[in-house]
Motif scaffolding. Sequence first.
Motif: not given
Length: 274
Positions: A142, A152-153, A157
């Motif tokens: 990321s 995600e971030n 997830k």
Amino acid sequence: MFNHGGQAAFEAGHRVNGSLLGFKFGVWEGDHRVPFIARWPGKIKPGTTSTQLISSVDLLAKFAALTQQTLDKSQLADSVNVLPALIGEPEDPLRDTLVLCPHSPAHLAVRKGKWVYIGAQGEGGFGGKPGTHTAGGPIAASFVGNVNSDIENGRIKKDAPPAQLYDLEAHVNQTRNLHNEHPEVVKQMSALLAGYAPQRPGPKKGKDKSASKREHLNAPSKPGATTPVAASSVSADNKPTIRSPNFVVIRSVKSFCRIDASSGGRNLNQDTRS
């Protein structure tokens, strides 16, 4: 591993893995896919590109063929002669299967044709935060701007699939995990991988006193003394039995750049591992 050198290069505007996902010691393509260039005037046609899947372990068989050396199967192990891919373009694949072995044994993966199956989440390398020498994994992906449907971030997830399946012909950057969309392929690939995976050792059991006593009695009593060899470890002709490993794990390397005709070189798509 997205180490200090890689991070310094990134800050200076250079991406050492290009747009590929992953870092050193991991199992994503950014870990092991690299250019493979060969030049042989009069034999290799300049400016050509091969689509063959090859591994660095294949260089053993290739150089043996090139120097007309004869190797037996135990010496070759999983090495495949890729010389035909250097001097031409064979109609059939020289190999279509490779096993990828990253830092984490749980992330052993297999490549077959266009598919790569990873039996766990993430890349199986190092997972430190950017700024540390052992940066890597989702958080580093990321940080450099890589996109992956499981991330995600900088985190995996919660609803991400338990394993990963990628179509490298459609998504060489591994942006989308197709695990849930192709259950039949997952089943086939996981079964294939299971055939390569080493057996895990069972739980350790405590020694009983009688076993310790037997070991003590069999131990050499003074320097130069020998310990009796168990009957099960010798063959009928009284020679020690040597057991060979029942599998060979290779890492993969795959090229992704095209060579200019003026360079006189040939670029091969190479997918490895050792």
